[in-house]
Design a protein around this motif. Structure first.
Motif, short mmCIF file in Angstrom:
data_model
loop_
_atom_site.label_atom_id
_atom_site.label_comp_id
_atom_site.label_asym_id
_atom_site.label_seq_id
_atom_site.Cartn_x
_atom_site.Cartn_y
_atom_site.Cartn_z
N ASP A 110 0.81 -1.22 0.00
CA ASP A 110 0.00 0.00 0.00
C ASP A 110 0.85 1.27 0.00
O ASP A 110 0.33 2.37 0.15
CB ASP A 110 -0.94 0.00 1.22
N LYS A 111 2.17 1.13 -0.15
CA LYS A 111 3.08 2.28 -0.11
C LYS A 111 4.05 2.19 -1.28
O LYS A 111 4.99 1.40 -1.27
CB LYS A 111 3.88 2.31 1.19
N LYS A 112 3.81 3.00 -2.30
CA LYS A 112 4.68 2.99 -3.47
C LYS A 112 5.90 3.88 -3.26
O LYS A 112 5.90 4.78 -2.42
CB LYS A 112 3.89 3.45 -4.70
N VAL A 113 6.93 3.61 -4.03
CA VAL A 113 8.14 4.44 -4.04
C VAL A 113 8.31 4.97 -5.46
O VAL A 113 8.23 4.19 -6.41
CB VAL A 113 9.36 3.60 -3.60
N PRO A 114 8.50 6.28 -5.64
CA PRO A 114 8.80 7.29 -4.61
C PRO A 114 7.58 7.67 -3.76
O PRO A 114 6.44 7.49 -4.17
CB PRO A 114 9.27 8.49 -5.43
N HIS A 115 7.93 8.19 -2.58
CA HIS A 115 6.93 8.80 -1.72
C HIS A 115 6.59 10.17 -2.30
O HIS A 115 7.47 11.02 -2.46
CB HIS A 115 7.51 8.94 -0.31
N MET A 116 5.32 10.37 -2.65
CA MET A 116 4.88 11.65 -3.18
C MET A 116 3.61 12.07 -2.46
O MET A 116 2.65 11.30 -2.43
CB MET A 116 4.58 11.54 -4.69
N GLY A 117 3.63 13.26 -1.88
CA GLY A 117 2.41 13.75 -1.27
C GLY A 117 2.65 14.56 -0.03
O GLY A 117 3.79 14.92 0.31
N TRP A 118 1.57 14.85 0.68
CA TRP A 118 1.57 15.74 1.84
C TRP A 118 1.65 14.92 3.12
O TRP A 118 0.85 14.01 3.33
CB TRP A 118 0.31 16.60 1.84
N ASN A 119 2.60 15.25 3.98
CA ASN A 119 2.76 14.61 5.28
C ASN A 119 2.80 15.67 6.36
O ASN A 119 3.36 16.75 6.15
CB ASN A 119 4.07 13.82 5.35
N ASN A 120 2.25 15.32 7.54
CA ASN A 120 2.31 16.29 8.64
C ASN A 120 3.64 16.18 9.37
O ASN A 120 4.29 15.13 9.38
CB ASN A 120 1.13 16.15 9.59
N LEU A 121 4.07 17.28 9.96
CA LEU A 121 5.37 17.38 10.62
C LEU A 121 5.22 17.32 12.14
O LEU A 121 4.31 17.94 12.70
CB LEU A 121 6.03 18.72 10.25
N THR A 122 6.12 16.60 12.77
CA THR A 122 6.23 16.58 14.23
C THR A 122 7.60 17.16 14.58
O THR A 122 8.63 16.61 14.15
CB THR A 122 6.12 15.15 14.78
N LEU A 123 7.63 18.26 15.30
CA LEU A 123 8.89 18.91 15.62
C LEU A 123 9.54 18.27 16.83
O LEU A 123 8.86 17.83 17.75
CB LEU A 123 8.67 20.41 15.90
N THR A 124 10.87 18.22 16.84
CA THR A 124 11.60 17.73 18.01
C THR A 124 11.73 18.88 19.02
O THR A 124 11.50 20.04 18.69
CB THR A 124 12.99 17.22 17.61
N ALA A 125 12.17 18.53 20.22
CA ALA A 125 12.26 19.52 21.29
C ALA A 125 13.24 20.64 20.96
O ALA A 125 13.05 21.78 21.37
CB ALA A 125 12.68 18.84 22.59
N ASN A 126 14.29 20.32 20.19
CA ASN A 126 15.34 21.32 19.88
C ASN A 126 15.23 21.84 18.45
O ASN A 126 16.21 22.28 17.87
CB ASN A 126 16.72 20.70 20.10
N SER A 127 14.04 21.81 17.87
CA SER A 127 13.89 22.14 16.45
C SER A 127 14.18 23.61 16.17
O SER A 127 13.84 24.49 16.96
CB SER A 127 12.47 21.82 15.99
N TRP A 128 14.80 23.86 15.03
CA TRP A 128 15.04 25.23 14.56
C TRP A 128 13.82 25.82 13.87
O TRP A 128 13.77 27.01 13.60
CB TRP A 128 16.22 25.27 13.59
N LEU A 129 12.84 24.98 13.60
CA LEU A 129 11.67 25.42 12.84
C LEU A 129 10.67 26.17 13.72
O LEU A 129 10.59 25.95 14.94
CB LEU A 129 10.98 24.20 12.21
N ASP A 130 9.90 27.05 13.10
CA ASP A 130 8.86 27.81 13.78
C ASP A 130 7.88 26.83 14.46
O ASP A 130 7.40 25.90 13.81
CB ASP A 130 8.12 28.65 12.74
#
Length: 195
Positions: A110-130
């Motif tokens: 049920d999972k083709k390669v390449p992975h194409m599409g929208w995924n949600n992000l989980t930030l780590t505790a020390n993330s540089w991201l907003d």
């Protein structure tokens, strides 16, 4: 601020350029070592295949230039993978900024390669991201991934959990395409420009 996009055989330079223009940011696209080294910030984009791209970088001495940068550098997609130590894609030695090995997704029924599409992000505790990027969706197109490890800044999952973003010293990186990720992409580029 002097922002440079490294010019090489990367397929997404134009779309990255459009994204920066939409933000009203001035930038230069160049493969000239001196111009890259004198920039305040550097974007290392990438769409393509690891071994031919690394060969191009070596042939043009850009591998040494990138390794020697001390200002903030953002690797995007293949750019992130090439910042790693090694890629399983054609058994390619890479730049070695991040210690990890880039691995190939194993296809599943049920999972083709390449992975194409929208995924949600989980930030780590020390993330540089907003922090506003927590649970936001970003757009991915890739067959290879970096496992989750100490320098992971955000993660998501496709067949396995993997690094959606990373950070070490002055090097920042995202596996997804901020230039194609709508609101999330704007936040990523702004996080880097403010780094």
């Amino acid at each position: 601020m002097k922002l440079v996009i490294i010019k090489y055989n990367a397929g997404n330079i134009q779309s990255v350029s459009f994204a920066l223009e939409r933000l009203g940011v001035d930038f230069t696209i160049t493969d000239q070592a001196e111009v890259i080294q004198q920039a305040d910030k550097v974007i290392f984009p990438g769409v393509g295949e690891a071994s031919t791209t690394m060969q191009y970088l070596r042939d043009h001495k850009l591998d040494a230039v990138i390794r020697g940068l001390r200002q903030p550098v953002l690797g995007i997609c293949l750019g992130m993978q090439l910042l790693c130590r090694h890629s399983e894609e054609n058994d390619t030695p890479c730049l070695g900024i991040f210690e990890e090995t880039v691995k190939r997704f194993e296809p599943q029924p049920d999972k083709k390669v390449p992975h194409m599409g929208w995924n949600n992000l989980t930030l780590t505790a020390n993330s540089w991201l907003d922090p506003a990027l927590e649970n936001k969706f970003a757009y991915f197109v890739h067959s290879y991934y970096v496992p989750v490890y100490a320098h992971t800044s955000a993660l998501t999952e496709y067949t396995v959990p993997f690094s959606a973003a990373m950070h070490r010293d002055n090097f920042y990186a995202v596996q997804f395409h901020p230039e194609k990720s709508a609101e999330a992409g704007v936040l990523v580029l702004q996080s880097f420009l403010n780094a």
